[in-house]
Design an enzyme around this catalytic site. Structure first.
Site, short mmCIF file in Angstrom:
data_model
loop_
_atom_site.label_atom_id
_atom_site.label_comp_id
_atom_site.label_asym_id
_atom_site.label_seq_id
_atom_site.Cartn_x
_atom_site.Cartn_y
_atom_site.Cartn_z
N ASP A 55 35.51 39.96 36.60
CA ASP A 55 37.46 39.37 36.79
C ASP A 55 38.15 39.78 38.26
OD1 ASP A 55 39.91 37.93 35.95
OD2 ASP A 55 40.10 39.74 34.65
N ASN A 83 41.42 38.03 39.93
CA ASN A 83 41.44 38.87 38.49
C ASN A 83 42.30 37.63 37.66
OD1 ASN A 83 43.35 41.04 37.49
ND2 ASN A 83 41.39 41.35 37.69
N ASP A 109 32.12 48.33 29.89
CA ASP A 109 31.87 50.07 30.04
C ASP A 109 31.02 50.21 28.29
OD1 ASP A 109 34.44 49.29 27.95
OD2 ASP A 109 35.89 49.85 29.93
N ASP A 193 43.11 40.77 20.94
CA ASP A 193 42.40 41.10 20.66
C ASP A 193 43.08 41.02 18.84
OD1 ASP A 193 42.63 43.74 21.23
OD2 ASP A 193 40.41 44.39 21.25
N ARG A 221 36.01 56.38 29.11
CA ARG A 221 36.16 56.24 30.66
C ARG A 221 36.85 57.22 30.62
NH1 ARG A 221 35.93 50.32 33.19
NH2 ARG A 221 36.33 51.55 35.25
N HIS A 226 40.51 52.63 31.02
CA HIS A 226 39.98 51.55 29.49
C HIS A 226 41.40 50.82 29.72
CE1 HIS A 226 38.86 50.85 25.85
NE2 HIS A 226 37.83 50.75 25.86
#
Length: 412
Positions: A55, A83, A109, A193, A221, A226
């Site tokens: 992205d 992006n 990640d 999500d 991270r 994150h």
């Protein structure tokens, strides 16, 4: 501009069992272990396809994805695009390209347990379920825990605790997603999500939970990038509103809806009125109450409230009432981890926890707001679900036992 690199060997492979969709943005060096975990899967590589969407990264993420595609044992498609500003766009692009019977959304990640895909596909096939949750373990960050007590071959969102894990890292039957035209909401930049996963839970013909094997490692991270750590409080209210509206649209009013509504109230709204609230400016504090008001007016009710602990219920009740004058005292009390006095009434069957403003005529908060439910009350000495028998009943029971024992002796 979008650039694509077609999966090597795609034309020679039958429909894969699972499409692993990876949205990646500035994912180095975490991406290295992420892709290594995909390569290490015990599921036959011919049964896996990988669709990775870069992205608009500038740290070498796209280049590393292409290197992986050139050497990976399974078909890999790499798509490089400008992006999009959030995780939804790359996931939707990947989903539009997927051809597997199932899809799994893997964050760049994080990483998979070696047997994750094999176990999840087998679980879905054996039980005919549309969604499979694999046990999640946190690495340098917290992970959800309450739903991993037992492996469940077939359950639903009402019969288990899965409503408290709404991240996208699940195995979804692709036919379910396509039949209902399900995609991630690209207008949301946090909680997108949760919306997608809750809809899948509600539409699924059965859900499985794998608790005896760690399928997913949620990696924290250290660079502060994150996604769950970013975004303003206004975005949190946006995600809460979207999830509440979805639940209200798909589940009729009543206990089932209430049992799901506690998730956005508890996980998204309530943290906005935690200890940090006391340190925020008056403008922010009042703005938070304004943002919360339409949510409370539309979806907060006594059925939802009674499913929460007293201190959670009390804070949200005051938010619903827009009582900033009383809320500060409660937030400070809870933030200091002070223990409220406990008051037993009705022969031990009612336990009230005397948080600030309990039975204050000036505050006017109803007693039921302070009433502990069975789960919270059972740890307090003296509390009981039902009252002890009255004195006349105890006398009658003793007489019956006495007469019964005499009758037995006479017969002997």
């Amino acid at each position: 501009m979008t650039k694509g690199r077609e999966a090597k060997g795609r034309e020679a492979v039958a429909q894969p069992d699972v499409s692993v969709i990876i949205g990646a943005y500035e994912a180095m060096p975490y991406l290295v272990e992420c892709l290594a975990s995909v390569e290490a899967q015990t599921l036959d590589p011919a049964r896996i396809e990988v669709i990775a969407v870069d992205d608009g990264s500038t740290d070498g993420t796209g280049e590393y994805l292409e290197e992986f595609a050139a050497r990976a044992p399974m078909p890999v498609t790499v798509i490089r695009q400008e992006n999009s500003g959030g995780p939804s766009g790359p996931r939707n692009v990947g989903l539009s390209k997927a051809v597997g019977r199932y899809v799994f959304f893997l964050d760049a990640d994080d990483r998979l347990g070696p047997e994750a895909l094999e176990r999840m596909v087998a679980m879905a096939d054996e039980n005919g379920t549309d969604v499979v949750l694999g046990r999640v373990e946190g690495v340098n960050r917290n992970a959800p825990k309450s739903m991993w007590g037992k492996t469940l071959k077939r359950t639903d969102v009402f019969s288990s605790n899965i409503k408290f894990t709404l991240s996208a890292q699940k195995l979804f039957r692709r036919e379910l997603l396509e039949r209902h035209g399900m995609r991630f909401d690209e207008s949301l930049f946090t909680g997108e999500d949760a919306l997608f996963t809750m809809e899948a839970y509600l539409r699924a013909d059965g859900i499985s939970v794998i608790s005896d094997y760690t399928c997913y490692y949620l990696v924290g991270r250290t660079d502060g990038k994150h996604v769950t750590k970013s975004g303003s409080y206004t975005l949190r209210f946006d995600s809460a509103r979207a999830l509440m509206n979805l639940i209200a649209e798909m589940v009729p009013a009543g206990p089932k809806r209430d049992s799901l509504m506690i998730r956005p109230f508890l996980i998204t709204v309530l943290p906005q009125f935690g200890p940090r609230f006391l340190k925020e400016t008056e403008e922010v504090r009042r703005h938070k109450l304004e943002l919360a008001k339409p949510l409370m007016d539309a979806h907060w009710n006594e059925g939802v409230a009674r499913l929460l602990k007293v201190h959670e219920r009390l804070r949200l009740h005051l938010v619903a009432q827009q009582r900033l004058d009383l809320l500060d005292d409660v937030v400070e009390f809870v933030g200091a981890k002070r223990k409220p006095d406990a008051l037993l009434e009705k022969r031990g069957t009612r336990l009230y926890l005397a948080y600030p403003h309990f039975r204050s005529k000036k505050a006017g908060i109803p007693d039921w707001v302070y009433l502990a439910g069975p789960r919270e009350a059972r740890s307090f000495p003296g509390w009981r679900r039902t009252p002890p028998p009255s004195f006349p009943r105890r006398v009658i029971r003793r007489l019956r036992r006495l007469l019964s024992s005499r009758g037995t002796t006479a017969a002997a």
